[in-house]
Design a protein around this motif. Structure first.
Motif, PDB file in Angstrom:
ATOM      1  N   GLY A  69      -7.978  -4.106   1.732  1.00 34.08           N
ATOM      2  CA  GLY A  69      -7.981  -2.646   1.777  1.00 34.08           C
ATOM      3  C   GLY A  69      -7.210  -2.014   0.629  1.00 34.08           C
ATOM      4  O   GLY A  69      -7.215  -0.802   0.465  1.00 34.08           O
ATOM      5  N   PHE A 113     -18.721  -1.588  -2.432  1.00 32.48           N
ATOM      6  CA  PHE A 113     -17.359  -1.050  -2.365  1.00 32.48           C
ATOM      7  C   PHE A 113     -17.362   0.426  -2.732  1.00 32.48           C
ATOM      8  O   PHE A 113     -16.743   1.255  -2.053  1.00 32.48           O
ATOM      9  CB  PHE A 113     -16.445  -1.853  -3.304  1.00 32.48           C
ATOM     10  N   TYR A 114     -18.070   0.775  -3.802  1.00 38.09           N
ATOM     11  CA  TYR A 114     -18.111   2.170  -4.231  1.00 38.09           C
ATOM     12  C   TYR A 114     -18.928   3.030  -3.269  1.00 38.09           C
ATOM     13  O   TYR A 114     -18.574   4.176  -3.005  1.00 38.09           O
ATOM     14  CB  TYR A 114     -18.642   2.271  -5.662  1.00 38.09           C
ATOM     15  N   LYS A 136     -19.291  10.525  -8.217  1.00 39.55           N
ATOM     16  CA  LYS A 136     -18.703  11.205  -7.053  1.00 39.55           C
ATOM     17  C   LYS A 136     -18.431  12.653  -7.469  1.00 39.55           C
ATOM     18  O   LYS A 136     -17.882  12.891  -8.554  1.00 39.55           O
ATOM     19  CB  LYS A 136     -17.408  10.509  -6.657  1.00 39.55           C
ATOM     20  N   LYS A 160       0.814  -1.216   0.000  1.00 35.90           N
ATOM     21  CA  LYS A 160       0.000   0.000   0.000  1.00 35.90           C
ATOM     22  C   LYS A 160       0.846   1.265   0.000  1.00 35.90           C
ATOM     23  O   LYS A 160       0.454   2.282  -0.568  1.00 35.90           O
ATOM     24  CB  LYS A 160      -0.936   0.020   1.215  1.00 35.90           C
ATOM     25  N   CYS A 190      -8.940   8.760  -7.561  1.00 35.05           N
ATOM     26  CA  CYS A 190      -9.775   9.952  -7.341  1.00 35.05           C
ATOM     27  C   CYS A 190      -8.916  11.188  -7.110  1.00 35.05           C
ATOM     28  O   CYS A 190      -9.228  12.273  -7.616  1.00 35.05           O
ATOM     29  CB  CYS A 190     -10.728   9.721  -6.175  1.00 35.05           C
ATOM     30  N   LEU A 193      -8.254   3.169  -5.282  1.00 31.64           N
ATOM     31  CA  LEU A 193      -9.347   4.042  -5.707  1.00 31.64           C
ATOM     32  C   LEU A 193      -9.146   5.464  -5.190  1.00 31.64           C
ATOM     33  O   LEU A 193      -9.384   6.436  -5.914  1.00 31.64           O
ATOM     34  CB  LEU A 193     -10.698   3.482  -5.261  1.00 31.64           C
ATOM     35  N   ASP A 194      -8.701   5.597  -3.946  1.00 32.04           N
ATOM     36  CA  ASP A 194      -8.412   6.936  -3.410  1.00 32.04           C
ATOM     37  C   ASP A 194      -7.359   7.631  -4.258  1.00 32.04           C
ATOM     38  O   ASP A 194      -7.462   8.834  -4.533  1.00 32.04           O
ATOM     39  CB  ASP A 194      -7.931   6.851  -1.959  1.00 32.04           C
ATOM     40  N   THR A 251      -9.369   0.114  -1.876  1.00 35.52           N
ATOM     41  CA  THR A 251      -9.698   1.458  -1.398  1.00 35.52           C
ATOM     42  C   THR A 251      -8.501   2.392  -1.552  1.00 35.52           C
ATOM     43  O   THR A 251      -8.655   3.545  -1.978  1.00 35.52           O
ATOM     44  CB  THR A 251     -10.176   1.408   0.064  1.00 35.52           C
ATOM     45  N   ARG A 300     -19.128   2.566  -0.058  1.00 35.34           N
ATOM     46  CA  ARG A 300     -18.232   2.795   1.079  1.00 35.34           C
ATOM     47  C   ARG A 300     -17.175   3.851   0.761  1.00 35.34           C
ATOM     48  O   ARG A 300     -16.637   4.477   1.664  1.00 35.34           O
ATOM     49  CB  ARG A 300     -17.542   1.494   1.512  1.00 35.34           C
ATOM     50  N   ASN A 301     -16.893   4.025  -0.524  1.00 39.76           N
ATOM     51  CA  ASN A 301     -15.902   5.012  -0.957  1.00 39.76           C
ATOM     52  C   ASN A 301     -16.556   6.292  -1.463  1.00 39.76           C
ATOM     53  O   ASN A 301     -16.000   7.005  -2.296  1.00 39.76           O
ATOM     54  CB  ASN A 301     -14.967   4.386  -1.994  1.00 39.76           C
ATOM     55  N   LYS A 302     -17.755   6.562  -0.953  1.00 40.80           N
ATOM     56  CA  LYS A 302     -18.456   7.839  -1.148  1.00 40.80           C
ATOM     57  C   LYS A 302     -18.963   8.096  -2.562  1.00 40.80           C
ATOM     58  O   LYS A 302     -19.120   9.240  -2.979  1.00 40.80           O
ATOM     59  CB  LYS A 302     -17.588   9.016  -0.701  1.00 40.80           C
TER      60      LYS A 302
END
Length: 178
Positions: free
Chosen positions: A104, A140-141, A173, A7, A114, A110-111, A107, A143-145
Protein backbone atom coordinates in the motif's frame (compact mmCIF):
# COMPACT_ATOMS: atom_id res chain seq x y z
CA UNK A 1 3.54 -2.59 12.19
CA UNK A 2 6.61 -1.15 10.45
CA UNK A 3 4.87 -0.33 7.15
CA UNK A 4 2.27 1.85 8.90
CA UNK A 5 5.09 3.73 10.63
CA UNK A 6 6.78 4.23 7.26
CA UNK A 7 3.55 5.43 5.63
CA UNK A 8 3.06 7.99 8.39
CA UNK A 9 6.65 9.18 8.79
CA UNK A 10 8.38 9.23 5.40
CA UNK A 11 9.64 12.48 3.95
CA UNK A 12 10.42 13.79 0.46
CA UNK A 13 13.76 15.29 -0.62
CA UNK A 14 15.03 16.52 -3.95
CA UNK A 15 17.69 14.26 -5.46
CA UNK A 16 21.24 15.56 -5.20
CA UNK A 17 24.74 14.18 -5.80
CA UNK A 18 25.17 13.26 -2.12
CA UNK A 19 22.45 10.62 -2.12
CA UNK A 20 23.58 7.00 -2.03
CA UNK A 21 21.45 5.26 -4.67
CA UNK A 22 23.14 1.86 -5.03
CA UNK A 23 21.02 0.10 -2.41
CA UNK A 24 17.72 1.03 -4.06
CA UNK A 25 15.92 -1.45 -6.29
CA UNK A 26 12.31 -1.44 -7.40
CA UNK A 27 12.75 -4.69 -9.32
CA UNK A 28 12.65 -3.07 -12.77
CA UNK A 29 16.08 -2.59 -14.32
CA UNK A 30 14.90 0.33 -16.47
CA UNK A 31 13.65 2.28 -13.46
CA UNK A 32 16.66 1.47 -11.29
CA UNK A 33 18.99 2.45 -14.12
CA UNK A 34 17.18 5.78 -14.55
CA UNK A 35 17.56 6.65 -10.87
CA UNK A 36 21.21 5.60 -10.62
CA UNK A 37 22.50 6.81 -13.99
CA UNK A 38 20.19 9.39 -15.59
CA UNK A 39 18.05 11.22 -13.05
CA UNK A 40 20.65 13.65 -11.76
CA UNK A 41 22.02 14.58 -15.19
CA UNK A 42 18.49 15.09 -16.57
CA UNK A 43 17.70 17.24 -13.56
CA UNK A 44 20.80 19.34 -14.18
CA UNK A 45 19.66 19.78 -17.81
CA UNK A 46 16.26 21.00 -16.50
CA UNK A 47 14.40 18.14 -18.19
CA UNK A 48 12.75 16.88 -15.00
CA UNK A 49 13.19 16.93 -11.24
CA UNK A 50 13.53 13.75 -9.22
CA UNK A 51 12.45 13.40 -5.61
CA UNK A 52 13.27 10.64 -3.16
CA UNK A 53 10.80 9.32 -0.62
CA UNK A 54 12.87 8.56 2.46
CA UNK A 55 12.29 6.83 5.74
CA UNK A 56 15.14 7.27 8.16
CA UNK A 57 18.05 7.08 5.69
CA UNK A 58 16.46 4.50 3.38
CA UNK A 59 15.10 5.35 -0.07
CA UNK A 60 11.63 3.83 -0.08
CA UNK A 61 10.64 5.24 -3.47
CA UNK A 62 11.20 7.98 -5.99
CA UNK A 63 9.39 10.01 -8.61
CA UNK A 64 10.29 12.50 -11.33
CA UNK A 65 8.14 15.40 -12.45
CA UNK A 66 8.18 17.37 -15.69
CA UNK A 67 5.93 19.62 -17.72
CA UNK A 68 3.49 18.14 -20.19
CA UNK A 69 0.49 19.03 -22.29
CA UNK A 70 -2.66 17.07 -22.96
CA UNK A 71 -4.63 17.20 -26.21
CA UNK A 72 -8.30 17.17 -25.29
CA UNK A 73 -9.24 15.28 -28.46
CA UNK A 74 -7.10 12.36 -27.25
CA UNK A 75 -8.96 11.67 -24.02
CA UNK A 76 -12.15 9.70 -23.47
CA UNK A 77 -14.15 12.31 -21.57
CA UNK A 78 -15.59 15.43 -23.14
CA UNK A 79 -14.56 18.74 -21.68
CA UNK A 80 -16.39 21.94 -22.44
CA UNK A 81 -13.24 24.00 -22.70
CA UNK A 82 -12.42 26.51 -25.45
CA UNK A 83 -8.94 25.01 -25.94
CA UNK A 84 -7.46 22.13 -27.89
CA UNK A 85 -4.74 21.52 -25.28
CA UNK A 86 -4.37 21.93 -21.53
CA UNK A 87 -1.30 22.13 -19.31
CA UNK A 88 -0.25 19.08 -17.32
CA UNK A 89 2.47 17.83 -15.05
CA UNK A 90 3.83 14.44 -15.95
CA UNK A 91 4.98 11.89 -13.44
CA UNK A 92 7.91 10.79 -15.58
CA UNK A 93 9.07 8.01 -13.29
CA UNK A 94 7.50 6.53 -10.18
CA UNK A 95 8.83 3.55 -8.25
CA UNK A 96 8.72 1.99 -4.80
CA UNK A 97 11.48 -0.08 -3.21
CA UNK A 98 10.68 -3.68 -4.12
CA UNK A 99 10.69 -4.81 -0.50
CA UNK A 100 7.54 -2.69 -0.01
CA UNK A 101 5.64 -4.04 -3.03
CA UNK A 102 1.98 -4.83 -2.31
CA UNK A 103 2.11 -3.00 1.03
CA UNK A 104 0.00 0.00 0.00
CA UNK A 105 3.03 2.28 0.14
CA UNK A 106 2.84 3.01 -3.61
CA UNK A 107 -0.70 4.34 -3.25
CA UNK A 108 0.29 6.49 -0.27
CA UNK A 109 3.22 7.98 -2.21
CA UNK A 110 1.16 8.51 -5.37
CA UNK A 111 -1.58 10.25 -3.37
CA UNK A 112 1.07 12.55 -1.93
CA UNK A 113 2.49 13.33 -5.39
CA UNK A 114 -1.00 14.10 -6.72
CA UNK A 115 -1.72 16.30 -3.70
CA UNK A 116 1.53 18.23 -4.26
CA UNK A 117 0.68 18.71 -7.94
CA UNK A 118 -2.79 19.94 -6.96
CA UNK A 119 -1.11 22.51 -4.67
CA UNK A 120 1.10 23.60 -7.58
CA UNK A 121 -2.04 24.06 -9.69
CA UNK A 122 -3.20 26.72 -7.25
CA UNK A 123 -0.24 28.95 -8.21
CA UNK A 124 0.61 27.72 -11.70
CA UNK A 125 -1.89 26.74 -14.39
CA UNK A 126 -2.09 22.93 -14.46
CA UNK A 127 -5.25 20.95 -15.16
CA UNK A 128 -4.05 17.35 -15.55
CA UNK A 129 -1.53 14.86 -14.24
CA UNK A 130 -0.16 12.48 -16.87
CA UNK A 131 1.92 9.33 -16.67
CA UNK A 132 3.21 6.83 -19.20
CA UNK A 133 2.64 3.62 -17.25
CA UNK A 134 4.20 0.29 -18.07
CA UNK A 135 1.36 -1.91 -19.29
CA UNK A 136 1.94 -4.46 -16.53
CA UNK A 137 1.32 -1.81 -13.80
CA UNK A 138 -1.51 0.13 -15.41
CA UNK A 139 -3.94 -1.53 -12.99
CA UNK A 140 -2.22 0.31 -10.13
CA UNK A 141 -2.95 3.63 -11.84
CA UNK A 142 -6.53 2.63 -12.70
CA UNK A 143 -7.11 1.81 -9.02
CA UNK A 144 -5.76 5.28 -8.23
CA UNK A 145 -8.30 6.99 -10.51
CA UNK A 146 -6.15 7.52 -13.61
CA UNK A 147 -7.89 7.16 -16.98
CA UNK A 148 -6.41 6.01 -20.25
CA UNK A 149 -6.24 8.12 -23.37
CA UNK A 150 -8.36 6.95 -26.28
CA UNK A 151 -7.38 3.43 -27.26
CA UNK A 152 -8.38 2.60 -30.80
CA UNK A 153 -7.55 -1.11 -30.60
CA UNK A 154 -7.16 -2.48 -27.06
CA UNK A 155 -6.50 -6.05 -28.26
CA UNK A 156 -3.62 -4.86 -30.43
CA UNK A 157 -2.20 -2.88 -27.51
CA UNK A 158 -2.35 -5.91 -25.19
CA UNK A 159 -0.65 -8.16 -27.75
CA UNK A 160 2.11 -5.57 -28.16
CA UNK A 161 2.46 -5.31 -24.36
CA UNK A 162 2.91 -9.08 -24.12
CA UNK A 163 5.77 -8.92 -26.63
CA UNK A 164 7.38 -5.84 -25.08
CA UNK A 165 7.23 -5.53 -21.26
CA UNK A 166 8.60 -1.97 -21.49
CA UNK A 167 5.64 -0.76 -23.55
CA UNK A 168 3.87 2.12 -21.86
CA UNK A 169 0.32 3.40 -22.00
CA UNK A 170 -0.45 7.10 -21.47
CA UNK A 171 -2.82 7.82 -18.59
CA UNK A 172 -4.21 11.01 -17.08
CA UNK A 173 -5.99 12.34 -14.02
CA UNK A 174 -8.08 15.53 -13.92
CA UNK A 175 -7.02 17.75 -11.02
CA UNK A 176 -10.54 19.22 -10.81
CA UNK A 177 -11.80 15.75 -9.89
CA UNK A 178 -9.42 15.18 -6.99
Amino acid sequence: MEIENIKNNYYIVKLNQKHELNNFSCGLNDMDDFLKNDALSQQEEKLNVTYLAMYDKEIIGFFSLLSDIIKLKDIEQDYDLPYSTCPAIKIGRFAVNEKYNSSGLGTVLLDNVCYQIKKISEIHGVRFITVDAYCNVRGFYYRNKFNHFKIHNENKLMRAATRNPNLTIPLYKDLKRI
